[in-house]
Design a protein around this motif. Structure first.
Motif, PDB file in Angstrom:
ATOM      1  N   GLY A  94      -7.860  -8.245  -8.476  1.00 41.05           N
ATOM      2  CA  GLY A  94      -6.811  -9.027  -9.094  1.00 41.05           C
ATOM      3  C   GLY A  94      -5.828  -9.528  -8.053  1.00 41.05           C
ATOM      4  N   GLY A  95      -4.693  -9.967  -8.511  1.00 38.28           N
ATOM      5  CA  GLY A  95      -3.697 -10.457  -7.580  1.00 38.28           C
ATOM      6  C   GLY A  95      -3.708 -11.965  -7.460  1.00 38.28           C
ATOM      7  N   THR A  96      -2.898 -12.449  -6.542  1.00 39.26           N
ATOM      8  CA  THR A  96      -2.718 -13.884  -6.365  1.00 39.26           C
ATOM      9  C   THR A  96      -3.513 -14.387  -5.174  1.00 39.26           C
ATOM     10  N   ALA A  97      -3.656 -15.695  -5.099  1.00 38.65           N
ATOM     11  CA  ALA A  97      -4.359 -16.297  -3.967  1.00 38.65           C
ATOM     12  C   ALA A  97      -3.503 -16.200  -2.709  1.00 38.65           C
ATOM     13  N   ALA A  98      -4.177 -16.096  -1.565  1.00 41.79           N
ATOM     14  CA  ALA A  98      -3.460 -16.090  -0.284  1.00 41.79           C
ATOM     15  C   ALA A  98      -2.947 -17.495  -0.001  1.00 41.79           C
ATOM     16  N   LYS A  99      -1.653 -17.607   0.231  1.00 44.05           N
ATOM     17  CA  LYS A  99      -1.049 -18.923   0.426  1.00 44.05           C
ATOM     18  C   LYS A  99       0.108 -18.817   1.408  1.00 44.05           C
ATOM     19  N   ASN A 139       2.742  -9.120  -1.023  1.00 42.95           N
ATOM     20  CA  ASN A 139       2.348  -7.837  -1.606  1.00 42.95           C
ATOM     21  C   ASN A 139       1.421  -7.956  -2.811  1.00 42.95           C
ATOM     22  N   SER A 140       1.078  -9.190  -3.212  1.00 42.53           N
ATOM     23  CA  SER A 140       0.299  -9.329  -4.448  1.00 42.53           C
ATOM     24  C   SER A 140      -1.039 -10.049  -4.254  1.00 42.53           C
ATOM     25  N   TRP A 141      -1.413 -10.397  -3.023  1.00 42.29           N
ATOM     26  CA  TRP A 141      -2.650 -11.162  -2.850  1.00 42.29           C
ATOM     27  C   TRP A 141      -3.874 -10.265  -3.059  1.00 42.29           C
ATOM     28  N   THR A 142      -5.020 -10.860  -3.200  1.00 38.26           N
ATOM     29  CA  THR A 142      -6.235 -10.125  -3.577  1.00 38.26           C
ATOM     30  C   THR A 142      -6.676  -9.106  -2.529  1.00 38.26           C
ATOM     31  N   GLY A 143      -6.303  -9.305  -1.276  1.00 38.97           N
ATOM     32  CA  GLY A 143      -6.696  -8.368  -0.229  1.00 38.97           C
ATOM     33  C   GLY A 143      -5.584  -7.432   0.210  1.00 38.97           C
ATOM     34  N   ARG A 144      -4.611  -7.191  -0.675  1.00 36.75           N
ATOM     35  CA  ARG A 144      -3.427  -6.421  -0.305  1.00 36.75           C
ATOM     36  C   ARG A 144      -3.729  -4.975   0.059  1.00 36.75           C
ATOM     37  N   TYR A 145      -4.846  -4.423  -0.432  1.00 39.55           N
ATOM     38  CA  TYR A 145      -5.160  -3.037  -0.109  1.00 39.55           C
ATOM     39  C   TYR A 145      -5.690  -2.890   1.316  1.00 39.55           C
ATOM     40  N   ALA A 146      -6.048  -3.988   1.921  1.00 42.92           N
ATOM     41  CA  ALA A 146      -6.412  -3.974   3.335  1.00 42.92           C
ATOM     42  C   ALA A 146      -5.202  -4.285   4.201  1.00 42.92           C
ATOM     43  N   LEU A 147      -4.370  -5.247   3.761  1.00 47.45           N
ATOM     44  CA  LEU A 147      -3.235  -5.669   4.574  1.00 47.45           C
ATOM     45  C   LEU A 147      -2.306  -6.539   3.740  1.00 47.45           C
ATOM     46  N   THR A 148      -1.005  -6.332   3.904  1.00 48.28           N
ATOM     47  CA  THR A 148      -0.028  -7.255   3.315  1.00 48.28           C
ATOM     48  C   THR A 148       0.655  -8.087   4.395  1.00 48.28           C
ATOM     49  N   ASN A 149       0.983  -7.455   5.513  1.00 48.12           N
ATOM     50  CA  ASN A 149       1.636  -8.195   6.588  1.00 48.12           C
ATOM     51  C   ASN A 149       1.394  -7.495   7.925  1.00 48.12           C
ATOM     52  N   VAL A 150       1.443  -8.260   8.984  1.00 51.95           N
ATOM     53  CA  VAL A 150       1.293  -7.700  10.325  1.00 51.95           C
ATOM     54  C   VAL A 150       2.032  -8.591  11.306  1.00 51.95           C
ATOM     55  N   LYS A 151       2.654  -7.955  12.289  1.00 51.76           N
ATOM     56  CA  LYS A 151       3.360  -8.682  13.344  1.00 51.76           C
ATOM     57  C   LYS A 151       3.152  -7.944  14.653  1.00 51.76           C
TER      58      LYS A 151
END
Length: 473
Positions: A94-99, A139-151
């Motif tokens: 589930g979740g939203t599209a990556a944008k 925090n809501s995209w479909t691949g959030r369990y792998a990664l939400t953000n990285v810097k």
């Protein structure tokens, strides 16, 4: 409910980058604007102080004191189309599209300084940004369990020296002091875990969780609508390495170079912070969920070594107008196999990140055209391999693929002492498929992982804009 999660899933991979200019992996942009104009084929040209990065032996060709200060602006363009990402239970994530997950632009500065000490010795100092990435999927995209953000941010200090043996042979040596800082986030799959504990083998454990919540005065019915938790991490480290160079001058028009940049060992240390406060509207339920997950704020550590590179390059002045150059860089990425990330001082099992990078080769060709005494035009083309082996070993932090680079540039002399370099590059990536599964799910107690599968297709290209000011004292 056993909840395992890795906050350093990317911090490990962040350091596992190729060490050649504009190479695949996390290498940031270009380390020289003059080099960027030829697609970084100019290592044997050694025309300004940025030779410190490409081949320190090239310092032997520079007279007096020279300064080069530049900046590279990277303008990324990327899209992701999900094709069936799932919880570890097999249900759609589930979740939203990556944008809009990449920034509009990122800028990295560079500074190089050289000074000729005598007829044989030349010293120099380089300060540049070797690695960098910034991705925020939300925090809501479909691949959030792998990664939400990285810097990732890194800075290297590279003092160097060159020794000119005679008119044909020159040698260079440099020390690399590298500071690296990383931040990352990842969702906690509370909904998938609750679903797995609602029936079958997990039902008894789920019933125990419900009883515990009720005994504390919470509302266990809220488990049915529980949302994700979240974890965040930051880590940093200094690492040390070296680089070597050799330059053979056949005659005044032709020279060949060999350069080596060592691997660097890192001990990335940081802290992990967990947040279950928005899992449900009941603080008691959230507190029980976090306690049952065995997630406590703690330290985190990963030890790794970055790959080394070996470059072979050539330069030839055909006539007063035209010059050609070439570079082949080999990167030993296979140092980076599976990564074990640990949590010192806790009972957390390590997470194994299946990476298994392959060795890569980068080939570039470039040329200069002296339009007149004040203006030199540059152009170059390069093919760069990705270290990622397959879709099954592709992670959202590095949706990498083979790419072509097309570059143009120019040097404009302002006067006898100063000049300005300009460069533009377009990097065209092959489409990158991802089908990555974390082999450790949330119910396992001996390892860490969400157990998610992230599936989809990345389409990416980059534009690089560079400008540098050069001055001869």
């Amino acid at each position: 409910m056993q909840r395992k999660y890795l906050p350093l899933i990317i911090a490990a991979a962040l350091s596992a980058v190729c060490a050649g200019a504009q190479a695949s992996g996390y290498r940031f942009g270009s380390q020289s604007i003059a080099g960027q104009g030829t697609a970084d084929a100019n290592a044997a040209e050694a025309n300004d102080a940025s030779t410190i990065f490409y081949n320190p032996a090239g310092l032997s060709r520079l007279d007096g004191t020279q300064l080069s200060v530049g900046a590279t602006v990277v303008v990324p363009h990327s899209s992701f189309n999900d094709s069936g990402s799932t919880h570890f239970t097999g249900q759609p994530a589930g979740g939203t599209a990556a944008k809009d997950y990449v920034p509009d632009s990122v800028t990295a500065p560079s500074l190089y300084l050289s000074r000729k000490l005598n007829d044989q010795w030349t010293a120099g100092l380089g300060v540049f940004v070797p690695y960098g990435t910034k991705i925020n999927y939300g925090n809501s995209w479909t691949g959030r369990y792998a990664l939400t953000n990285v810097k990732l941010e890194a800075v290297t200090l590279n003092p160097s020296v060159a020794f000119k043996l005679n008119e044909h042979h020159a040698f260079g040596f440099g020390i690399d002091a590298e500071f690296m800082k990383a931040e990352l986030g990842q969702a906690v799959d509370v909904p998938g875990t609750v679903a797995a504990l609602s029936s079958g083998a997990g039902a008894a454990q789920g019933a125990l969780l419900i009883k515990q919540i009720a005994a504390l005065g919470g509302n266990p019915a809220l488990l049915r609508t529980a949302a994700d938790g979240h974890g965040s991490n930051d880590g940093k480290d200094w690492g040390w390495g070296f680089n070597l160079g050799y330059l053979y001058t056949l005659d005044e028009n032709t020279r060949f170079g060999v350069a080596y940049r060592s691997s660097i060992s890192h001990q990335l240390r940081g802290s992990t912070v967990w947040d279950f406060s928005t899992a449900t509207s009941d603080p008691i339920v959230n507190k029980v969920l976090q306690a049952a997950s065995h997630r406590a704020n703690s330290a985190a550590l990963v030890a790794l070594r970055t790959p080394e590179t070996l470059s072979v390059n050539a330069f030839h002045q055909f006539n007063q107008k035209w010059a050609g150059m070439a570079d082949v860089t080999f990167t030993r990425n296979n140092r980076m196999g599976d990564l074990d990330i640990q949590f010192p001082g806790t009972s957390e099992g390590a997470e194994v990140i299946r990476q298994q990078w392959k060795n890569t080769v980068r080939v570039s060709l470039g040329g200069n055209y002296a339009y007149n005494d004040n203006l030199t035009l540059r152009a170059g083309i390069a093919y760069d391999e990705s270290p990622v082996k397959s879709a099954e070993l592709t992670h959202p932090a590095l949706p990498d693929s083979d790419r072509m680079q097309y570059s143009v540039g120019a040097n404009w002399k302002l006067n006898a002492r100063s000049s300005i370099d300009f460069a533009y590059s377009f990097l065209d990536f092959k489409d990158a498929k991802i089908n990555y599964t974390n082999n450790c799910n949330t119910l396992q107690t001996s390892c860490t992982g969400n157990g998610e599968t992230t599936r989809g297709l990345y389409q990416t290209h980059l534009q690089l804009l560079g400008v540098a000011y050069n001055y001869k004292f």
